[in-house]
Design a protein around this motif. Structure first.
Motif, mmCIF file in Angstrom:
data_model
loop_
_atom_site.group_PDB
_atom_site.id
_atom_site.type_symbol
_atom_site.label_atom_id
_atom_site.label_comp_id
_atom_site.label_asym_id
_atom_site.label_seq_id
_atom_site.Cartn_x
_atom_site.Cartn_y
_atom_site.Cartn_z
ATOM 1 N N THR A 228 -3.529 -56.065 9.788
ATOM 2 C CA THR A 228 -3.894 -54.860 10.534
ATOM 3 C C THR A 228 -4.878 -55.192 11.648
ATOM 4 O O THR A 228 -4.747 -54.704 12.774
ATOM 5 C CB THR A 228 -4.489 -53.815 9.580
ATOM 6 O OG1 THR A 228 -3.500 -53.429 8.619
ATOM 7 C CG2 THR A 228 -4.959 -52.585 10.348
ATOM 8 N N ASP A 423 -13.989 -40.143 -0.190
ATOM 9 C CA ASP A 423 -12.976 -39.428 0.585
ATOM 10 C C ASP A 423 -13.035 -39.823 2.061
ATOM 11 O O ASP A 423 -11.998 -40.048 2.706
ATOM 12 C CB ASP A 423 -13.162 -37.919 0.446
ATOM 13 C CG ASP A 423 -12.747 -37.401 -0.922
ATOM 14 O OD1 ASP A 423 -12.095 -38.165 -1.668
ATOM 15 O OD2 ASP A 423 -13.087 -36.243 -1.247
ATOM 16 N N ALA A 426 -11.784 -43.448 2.436
ATOM 17 C CA ALA A 426 -10.328 -43.493 2.268
ATOM 18 C C ALA A 426 -9.618 -42.947 3.499
ATOM 19 O O ALA A 426 -8.610 -43.520 3.960
ATOM 20 C CB ALA A 426 -9.925 -42.699 1.024
ATOM 21 N N ASP A 427 -10.112 -41.848 4.056
ATOM 22 C CA ASP A 427 -9.495 -41.274 5.254
ATOM 23 C C ASP A 427 -9.620 -42.235 6.441
ATOM 24 O O ASP A 427 -8.687 -42.362 7.255
ATOM 25 C CB ASP A 427 -10.145 -39.937 5.600
ATOM 26 C CG ASP A 427 -9.758 -38.836 4.621
ATOM 27 O OD1 ASP A 427 -8.790 -39.037 3.856
ATOM 28 O OD2 ASP A 427 -10.430 -37.781 4.616
ATOM 29 N N GLY A 430 -7.172 -44.946 6.061
ATOM 30 C CA GLY A 430 -5.838 -44.416 6.319
ATOM 31 C C GLY A 430 -5.497 -44.343 7.799
ATOM 32 O O GLY A 430 -4.322 -44.383 8.179
ATOM 33 N N ARG A 431 -6.494 -44.246 8.640
ATOM 34 C CA ARG A 431 -6.264 -44.235 10.083
ATOM 35 C C ARG A 431 -5.545 -45.510 10.525
ATOM 36 O O ARG A 431 -4.748 -45.479 11.469
ATOM 37 C CB ARG A 431 -7.600 -44.085 10.803
ATOM 38 C CG ARG A 431 -7.546 -44.093 12.315
ATOM 39 C CD ARG A 431 -8.879 -43.599 12.848
ATOM 40 N NE ARG A 431 -9.067 -43.852 14.255
ATOM 41 C CZ ARG A 431 -10.123 -43.438 14.953
ATOM 42 N NH1 ARG A 431 -11.083 -42.769 14.338
ATOM 43 N NH2 ARG A 431 -10.237 -43.693 16.239
ATOM 44 N N TRP A 432 -5.825 -46.599 9.836
ATOM 45 C CA TRP A 432 -5.161 -47.875 10.129
ATOM 46 C C TRP A 432 -4.095 -48.201 9.074
ATOM 47 O O TRP A 432 -3.724 -49.341 8.894
ATOM 48 C CB TRP A 432 -6.191 -48.987 10.225
ATOM 49 C CG TRP A 432 -6.938 -48.964 11.534
ATOM 50 C CD1 TRP A 432 -6.594 -49.589 12.695
ATOM 51 C CD2 TRP A 432 -8.138 -48.232 11.811
ATOM 52 N NE1 TRP A 432 -7.500 -49.317 13.681
ATOM 53 C CE2 TRP A 432 -8.473 -48.476 13.181
ATOM 54 C CE3 TRP A 432 -8.970 -47.400 11.063
ATOM 55 C CZ2 TRP A 432 -9.585 -47.925 13.784
ATOM 56 C CZ3 TRP A 432 -10.086 -46.843 11.674
ATOM 57 C CH2 TRP A 432 -10.389 -47.102 13.025
ATOM 58 N N GLU A 433 -3.621 -47.169 8.379
ATOM 59 C CA GLU A 433 -2.544 -47.265 7.391
ATOM 60 C C GLU A 433 -2.899 -48.246 6.276
ATOM 61 O O GLU A 433 -2.044 -48.973 5.755
ATOM 62 C CB GLU A 433 -1.227 -47.681 8.073
ATOM 63 C CG GLU A 433 -0.801 -46.690 9.147
ATOM 64 C CD GLU A 433 0.451 -47.143 9.895
ATOM 65 O OE1 GLU A 433 1.053 -48.159 9.483
ATOM 66 O OE2 GLU A 433 0.824 -46.486 10.885
ATOM 67 N N THR A 435 -4.699 -48.692 2.394
ATOM 68 C CA THR A 435 -5.061 -47.997 1.163
ATOM 69 C C THR A 435 -6.023 -48.879 0.374
ATOM 70 O O THR A 435 -6.081 -50.095 0.567
ATOM 71 C CB THR A 435 -3.838 -47.674 0.308
ATOM 72 O OG1 THR A 435 -3.148 -48.900 -0.007
ATOM 73 C CG2 THR A 435 -2.895 -46.736 1.043
#
Length: 439
Positions: A228, A423, A426-427, A430-433, A435
């Motif tokens: 990434t 949270d 994690a969000d 998630g912006r860069w896909e 987990t």
């Protein structure tokens, strides 16, 4: 550092092993650590203005091996309980090794030290030496009698010289440019002061007396993380900083269009270095952008420029910006504790420890799945956190398998508890896909 600001600062590493590590091997490791860099005790200097000095400590905490298995979901609570006030550099008991068996058959290992005893680099060096079959544990050099007096006298002179130089430079910088020498007047103008990021309204109903700094550990697959970073024009470090910036923005500590300033620790530790702390700070500004912007090249370029400028200042022998550390060290703890902590404008700390060596991640032939590192103010309350005006303090550690982001939040109004912190992290991932497995 340990008592002066009211709350002791601890550094802690956690190793998560999916297999069991034998107690006999851990006891051997503890014994080796007792003979190494962490075995030090601080004593008062014999000369006014000289810094307190280290002497070898002949005592250490006994083994702290949990007698019963703990659930994986309880690892962070167990880790928090290892931050005990009986870890104190003034007694010579400045660190502790602890372990607990996991219900799934693995082991969790903790190494805690007062930040005064060891920064992250010193902890790694001490552990590597203690865990190596070929390397002998290094201890601090001893001195007594006339040698001690001479050392204290030299240090006192250097401290006074450092403070005097800082006072002269501070006074000179306060003069109008026309009053300076031609060379000084030709210096480029200083940067304009940073604007305060636009904060969201704090969450209502926070019970201050119940607040403790939220703590989260996010474990990300190393292959996915590195791919990434490369995909979006960055490095592991720039991705780390970008994720923190996104998390702070989502929590409401800044708005799109603002910039956040991050403090990046840089170690100048050398081979055979016995200093307890060898860390300097470089600062960078990072823009807060919308969720569609995943480019990391700007952060990468900004970081590189900041590190290059820092190296140039070091090579030129220029002092670090800010208040003289030598002056602070001359003040009694009681005075330092009453001085408000400076708000330097930084959003927080982003400490990247990089890829950890195998001798650090493997104990008695058992390789850790992941390693977490952190620094934290033990017992800090909401009022103290607000006085710092900071957001996130985070470390990243890399092994072959995992990248761990260990994050503390120092904003009781926007990071009210562990769940809120998890949270937001994690969000941001998630912006860069990406987990994460949260500890």
């Amino acid at each position: 550092m340990h008592h002066g600001i009211g709350y002791p600062v601890f550094n802690q590493f956690l190793w998560w092993f999916d297999e069991s590590v034998q107690r006999a091997d851990l006891e051997k490791l503890r014994g080796n650590l007792s003979d190494g860099l962490l075995a030090r005790r601080v004593v008062a200097s014999t000369v006014p203005t000289a810094r307190d000095r280290w002497v070898a400590s002949t005592v250490s905490h006994s083994r702290d091996f949990h007698p019963h298995v703990i659930e994986p979901t309880d690892v962070l609570a167990w880790a928090d309980d290892r931050l005990d006030r009986d870890i104190d550099p003034e007694t010579g008991l400045g660190w502790r090794l602890a372990a607990a068996p996991l219900a799934n058959g693995g082991t969790v290992l903790s190494l805690v030290a007062s930040h005064m005893v060891a920064d992250g680099g010193a902890l790694i060096a001490a552990f590597v030496a203690a865990n190596s079959a070929s390397e002998q544990p290094r201890s601090i050099p001893g001195a007594d009698g006339i040698a001690v007096l001479g050392s204290d006298l030299r240090d006192a002179v250097e401290q006074v010289r450092s403070v005097a130089g800082w006072l002269v430079n501070t006074a000179a910088s306060a003069l109008p440019s026309s009053a300076r020498s031609g060379e000084d007047a030709a210096d480029p103008p200083s940067q304009p002061p940073r604007s305060q990021p636009t904060r969201s309204q704090p969450t209502a109903g926070v019970v201050d007396e119940d607040w403790v700094s939220p703590h989260a550990v996010a474990e990300v697959d190393a292959t996915a993380w590195r791919a990434t970073a490369e995909r979006w024009g960055g490095t592991s470090n720039s991705l780390f900083i970008a994720v923190l910036t996104a998390a702070s923005g989502q929590a409401g500590r800044a708005s799109i269009g603002d910039s956040l300033q991050w403090s990046l620790p840089v170690s100048d530790r050398t081979t055979d270095d016995t200093r307890s702390n060898a860390t300097k700070i470089v600062k960078i500004e990072v823009p807060v952008t919308d969720a569609g912007d995943r480019d990391l090249s700007t952060i990468r370029k900004t970081s590189k420029a900041a590190f290059t400028a820092f190296a140039a200042r070091q090579a030129a022998g220029l002092p670090p910006a800010g208040i003289s550390q030598a002056l602070v060290q001359m003040l009694p703890d009681a005075v330092v504790a009453r001085v408000p902590q400076p708000r330097d404008g930084a959003e927080g700390l982003a400490s990247n420890l990089g890829v950890l060596p195998e001798v650090f991640t493997t104990v008695a032939g058992v390789r850790a799945r992941a390693v977490s590192g952190r620094a934290t103010f033990a017992g800090a309350d909401a009022a103290f956190a607000r006085s710092l005006d900071g957001g996130l303090t985070a470390w990243v550690c890399e092994t072959d398998e995992s990248i761990t982001l260990t994050v503390h939040a120092m904003d009781p109004d926007r990071f009210v508890d562990d769940r809120a912190l998890r949270d937001h992290v994690a969000d941001a991932l998630g912006r860069w896909e990406l987990t994460a497995r949260f500890w």
